[in-house]
Scaffold this motif. Structure first.
Motif, PDB file in Angstrom:
ATOM      1  N   MET A  55       0.850  -1.204   0.000  1.00  0.00           N
ATOM      2  CA  MET A  55       0.000   0.000   0.000  1.00  0.00           C
ATOM      3  C   MET A  55       0.882   1.249   0.000  1.00  0.00           C
ATOM      4  O   MET A  55       2.034   1.200   0.415  1.00  0.00           O
ATOM      5  N   THR A  56       0.303   2.369  -0.433  1.00  0.00           N
ATOM      6  CA  THR A  56       1.044   3.631  -0.418  1.00  0.00           C
ATOM      7  C   THR A  56       0.800   4.336   0.910  1.00  0.00           C
ATOM      8  O   THR A  56      -0.353   4.510   1.308  1.00  0.00           O
ATOM      9  N   ARG A  57       1.890   4.736   1.559  1.00  0.00           N
ATOM     10  CA  ARG A  57       1.740   5.493   2.805  1.00  0.00           C
ATOM     11  C   ARG A  57       1.856   6.978   2.471  1.00  0.00           C
ATOM     12  O   ARG A  57       2.843   7.405   1.869  1.00  0.00           O
ATOM     13  N   HIS A  58       0.848   7.757   2.819  1.00  0.00           N
ATOM     14  CA  HIS A  58       0.916   9.205   2.550  1.00  0.00           C
ATOM     15  C   HIS A  58       2.032   9.814   3.386  1.00  0.00           C
ATOM     16  O   HIS A  58       2.219   9.433   4.543  1.00  0.00           O
ATOM     17  N   GLU A  59       2.722  10.751   2.767  1.00  0.00           N
ATOM     18  CA  GLU A  59       3.866  11.333   3.474  1.00  0.00           C
ATOM     19  C   GLU A  59       3.445  12.079   4.736  1.00  0.00           C
ATOM     20  O   GLU A  59       3.989  11.871   5.810  1.00  0.00           O
ATOM     21  N   ALA A  60       2.417  12.915   4.582  1.00  0.00           N
ATOM     22  CA  ALA A  60       2.002  13.728   5.737  1.00  0.00           C
ATOM     23  C   ALA A  60       1.059  12.929   6.623  1.00  0.00           C
ATOM     24  O   ALA A  60       0.161  12.252   6.120  1.00  0.00           O
ATOM     25  N   GLY A 123     -12.150  11.745  11.444  1.00  0.00           N
ATOM     26  CA  GLY A 123     -10.985  11.532  10.583  1.00  0.00           C
ATOM     27  C   GLY A 123     -11.373  11.483   9.112  1.00  0.00           C
ATOM     28  O   GLY A 123     -10.624  11.936   8.234  1.00  0.00           O
ATOM     29  N   ALA A 124     -12.553  10.944   8.817  1.00  0.00           N
ATOM     30  CA  ALA A 124     -13.004  10.853   7.421  1.00  0.00           C
ATOM     31  C   ALA A 124     -13.102  12.252   6.811  1.00  0.00           C
ATOM     32  O   ALA A 124     -12.717  12.474   5.657  1.00  0.00           O
ATOM     33  N   LEU A 125     -13.606  13.206   7.599  1.00  0.00           N
ATOM     34  CA  LEU A 125     -13.753  14.573   7.084  1.00  0.00           C
ATOM     35  C   LEU A 125     -12.389  15.245   6.946  1.00  0.00           C
ATOM     36  O   LEU A 125     -12.129  15.950   5.968  1.00  0.00           O
ATOM     37  N   GLN A 126     -11.521  14.980   7.951  1.00  0.00           N
ATOM     38  CA  GLN A 126     -10.163  15.538   7.871  1.00  0.00           C
ATOM     39  C   GLN A 126      -9.443  14.991   6.637  1.00  0.00           C
ATOM     40  O   GLN A 126      -8.683  15.685   5.974  1.00  0.00           O
ATOM     41  N   LEU A 127      -9.696  13.709   6.360  1.00  0.00           N
ATOM     42  CA  LEU A 127      -9.057  13.066   5.208  1.00  0.00           C
ATOM     43  C   LEU A 127      -9.415  13.791   3.908  1.00  0.00           C
ATOM     44  O   LEU A 127      -8.550  14.016   3.046  1.00  0.00           O
ATOM     45  N   CYS A 128     -10.688  14.167   3.766  1.00  0.00           N
ATOM     46  CA  CYS A 128     -11.111  14.851   2.534  1.00  0.00           C
ATOM     47  C   CYS A 128     -10.286  16.127   2.346  1.00  0.00           C
ATOM     48  O   CYS A 128      -9.845  16.431   1.233  1.00  0.00           O
ATOM     49  N   LYS A 129     -10.095  16.847   3.449  1.00  0.00           N
ATOM     50  CA  LYS A 129      -9.330  18.100   3.344  1.00  0.00           C
ATOM     51  C   LYS A 129      -7.868  17.802   3.020  1.00  0.00           C
ATOM     52  O   LYS A 129      -7.257  18.489   2.215  1.00  0.00           O
ATOM     53  N   HIS A 130      -7.347  16.752   3.644  1.00  0.00           N
ATOM     54  CA  HIS A 130      -5.962  16.322   3.413  1.00  0.00           C
ATOM     55  C   HIS A 130      -5.762  15.940   1.937  1.00  0.00           C
ATOM     56  O   HIS A 130      -4.712  16.173   1.350  1.00  0.00           O
ATOM     57  N   LEU A 131      -6.828  15.395   1.317  1.00  0.00           N
ATOM     58  CA  LEU A 131      -6.744  15.005  -0.101  1.00  0.00           C
ATOM     59  C   LEU A 131      -7.129  16.163  -1.028  1.00  0.00           C
ATOM     60  O   LEU A 131      -7.117  16.002  -2.247  1.00  0.00           O
ATOM     61  N   SER A 132      -7.531  17.278  -0.453  1.00  0.00           N
ATOM     62  CA  SER A 132      -8.123  18.383  -1.227  1.00  0.00           C
ATOM     63  C   SER A 132      -9.242  17.859  -2.115  1.00  0.00           C
ATOM     64  O   SER A 132      -9.323  18.180  -3.313  1.00  0.00           O
ATOM     65  N   TRP A 133     -10.073  17.063  -1.542  1.00  0.00           N
ATOM     66  CA  TRP A 133     -11.176  16.431  -2.284  1.00  0.00           C
ATOM     67  C   TRP A 133     -12.479  16.816  -1.587  1.00  0.00           C
ATOM     68  O   TRP A 133     -12.594  16.669  -0.365  1.00  0.00           O
ATOM     69  N   LYS A 134     -13.443  17.328  -2.384  1.00  0.00           N
ATOM     70  CA  LYS A 134     -14.724  17.728  -1.790  1.00  0.00           C
ATOM     71  C   LYS A 134     -15.790  16.766  -2.263  1.00  0.00           C
ATOM     72  O   LYS A 134     -16.411  17.023  -3.305  1.00  0.00           O
ATOM     73  N   PRO A 135     -16.018  15.669  -1.569  1.00  0.00           N
ATOM     74  CA  PRO A 135     -17.058  14.761  -2.042  1.00  0.00           C
ATOM     75  C   PRO A 135     -18.433  15.424  -1.955  1.00  0.00           C
ATOM     76  O   PRO A 135     -18.659  16.263  -1.080  1.00  0.00           O
TER      77      PRO A 135
END
Ligand code: ADP
Ligand code: GLC
Length: 500
Positions: A55-60, A123-135
């Motif tokens: 799996m890919t580990r995100h750097e941040a 964490g799910a919501l924080q993840l979206c921001k971390h991905l710069s993704w607005k579902p």
């Protein structure tokens, strides 16, 4: 059709973490949505048994507010095996480095479950921001992620500047009986304002109730069959939350689950000794012989073999099966059972299996391959649930030409058609009142059709095997619900033409 982006927030997802049907659904629905052109992704915890190899580990790392401070986790990214569905795993050693999802050995829930699942939802919501993704939609499942809609309303929507300000939420009820009940004194860990601890929020019967909070807060609610959507609005089926479900009745939709027809395909199932289809059942006879051999049952083709694959719980009527077992075996049947759950029931069936000679065999534990072999090798499948939001095994059974005997409740009622000896119709056998006597009587009826009306039995098998149980229809319904949720957010309250 508008292409939607959806984040599934869930405690389990097969095959990475699989406890029950919720895990099947959280894996299969995103696959079906992506086939329809939507951008569906999944986030779940990284439990100890999920290997991150490859799996890919995100750097941040990801910072998630927890209580009055912030906790940090690593994010791993992968694809759901064999698919193009992105899966994100929140790796927090203190909360998830355990060999269970919900509860440890003996079914005992850890004292920090509120923290574990608050962290996942936030964490799910924080993840979206971390991905710069607005579902467009955050899609939560059952009590463990029922806080996600609340976090969205409290911390994202309320802040006009949040990138998730226009994200709607959908909460799917897989099982209303499990509500996530905690002591009010633990509330601080959620980081939510105390004003939410009230009767039309997170408070129920002097306890915190996560599901109840989610039911009030989610933009739209769904459950997993139309009949269950009706039942949970009633006092009898509402698990004390029927008033909330009636209050939100206009936003609650019942959408029947599908099954993964790739994994459950009798003509191409790697777990089986032989393959078969609706036109040729020779392979099924071979599977029956192989199952009898594997479980040390008498190898006889003429004996009706009844399969059971279940969690051993009150919900599934396992106690009534225990009381009816002698009467069922007295009809000259064999019973092949696979299950785990209530320790007393496990012990009862284990002892009966030891004493059961070559007529009854119980295998304790979770065994995916054997569950396929039971579905394929049995003639009949027993599932007398007291309540069943949807149920998957009765659909697997029909696909494998194994006629289900079910109590007519929830999704069982919606997916099994009653045998009609006059017209020759039906795909199974239903009972309504659940007792050892009525269960044994219904088995006796099914055994009669099996023995004395083989042409009718065969026609029912063919009809059951030809039914469509795929996810396509459900995926289209969910997309409609997402549209509706987004319309709600923008202030439109028109009700599109949805099923109940
Ligand atoms: P629930 O989620 O309420 O247990 P479902 O019928 O929706 O009921 O889903 C149960 C899922 O778990 C099915 O995929 C079933 O095959 C599987 N399952 C249940 N018990 C076992 C077991 N002991 N071994 C293998 N699979 C099991
Ligand atoms: C729950 C229900 C079951 C349903 C599954 C998937 O575990 O008990 O009936 O099929 O969720 O939605």
């Amino acid at each position: 059709m508008t292409r939607r982006s959806v984040l599934f927030v869930a405690p389990e997802c097969a095959p990475l973490a699989h406890v029950g049907g919720l895990g099947d659904v959280v894996a299969a629905l995103p696959i079906a949505l992506r086939k329809e052109g939507h951008d569906a992704r999944i986030v779940l915890p990284r439990y100890r048994f999920i290997s991150t190899q490859g799996m890919t580990r995100h750097e941040a790392p990801l910072g998630v507010p927890l209580g009055s401070s912030e906790a940090w986790c690593a994010v791993f990214e992968t694809k759901l095996p064999g698919t193009d569905v992105p899966v994100y795993l929140l790796d927090h050693l203190g909360l998830y480095d355990r060999h269970y999802v919900y509860a440890g050995p003996g079914g005992i829930a850890p004292i920090d479950n509120l923290a574990r699942f608050s962290f996942l939802s936030r964490g799910a919501l924080q993840l979206c921001k971390h991905l710069s993704w607005k579902p467009d939609v955050v899609h939560a499942h059952d009590w463990p992620t029922a806080l996600a809609p609340i976090y969205l309303n409290e911390f994202e929507r309320a802040r006009g500047t949040s990138s998730l300000g226009n994200t709607a939420s959908v909460l799917t009820i897989h099982n209303l009986a499990h509500q996530g009940v905690f002591a009010p004194s633990d509330f601080g860990v959620t980081g939510l304002p105390r004003t939410l601890v009230r009767d039309d929020g997170l408070l129920h019967d002097r306890h915190l109730n996560l599901l109840k909070g989610g039911l009030y807060h989610a933009t739209m609610l769904t459950t997993v069959s139309p009949s269950y959507a009706k039942e949970i609005r009633t006092f009898e089926g509402g698990c004390e939350l029927d008033h909330v479900l009636r209050f939100r009745g206009g936003d609650l939709v019942g959408i029947l689950n599908g099954i993964d027809e790739r994994l459950w395909d009798p003509s191409n199932d790697k777990a089986l000794a032989a393959h078969f289809n609706a036109d040729n059942l020779e392979g099924k006879a071979e599977c029956k012989r192989a199952l009898q051999k594997e479980l040390r049952l008498a190898q006889r083709s003429d004996v009706p073999l009844i399969g059971i694959v279940t969690r051993l719980t009150w919900q599934k009527g396992s106690d009534v099966v225990a009381l009816a077992l002698d009467r069922i075996l007295a009809q000259g049947t064999q019973v092949a059972m696979l299950g785990a759950g209530d320790p007393e029931l496990e012990e009862f069936f284990r002892v009966r299996s030891l004493l059961g000679g070559d007529r009854f065999r119980m295998v304790t534990g979770y065994n995916d391959g054997l569950s396929h072999r039971i579905e394929a090798g049995a003639d009949l499948f027993l599932m007398p649930s007291r309540f069943e939001p949807c149920g998957l095994n009765q659909m697997y059974s029909q696909r494998y030409g194994t006629l289900p005997i079910v109590r007519a409740t929830g999704g069982l009622d919606d997916t099994v058609e009653q045998c009609d000896e006059q017209s020759g119709e039906g795909t199974g056998f239903k009972l309504w009142h659940l007792s050892p006597e009525s269960l044994a009587d219904t088995v006796s009826w099914a055994v009669h059709v099996y023995r004395d009306k083989p042409a009718l039995f065969r026609a029912m098998q063919r009809r059951a095997m030809s039914k469509k149980f795929g996810w396509e229809k459900a995926a289209r319904r969910y997309a409609e619900v997402y549209d509706w949720a987004l319309a709600r957010l923008s202030g439109q309250y028109e009700t599109p033409n949805l099923p109940l």
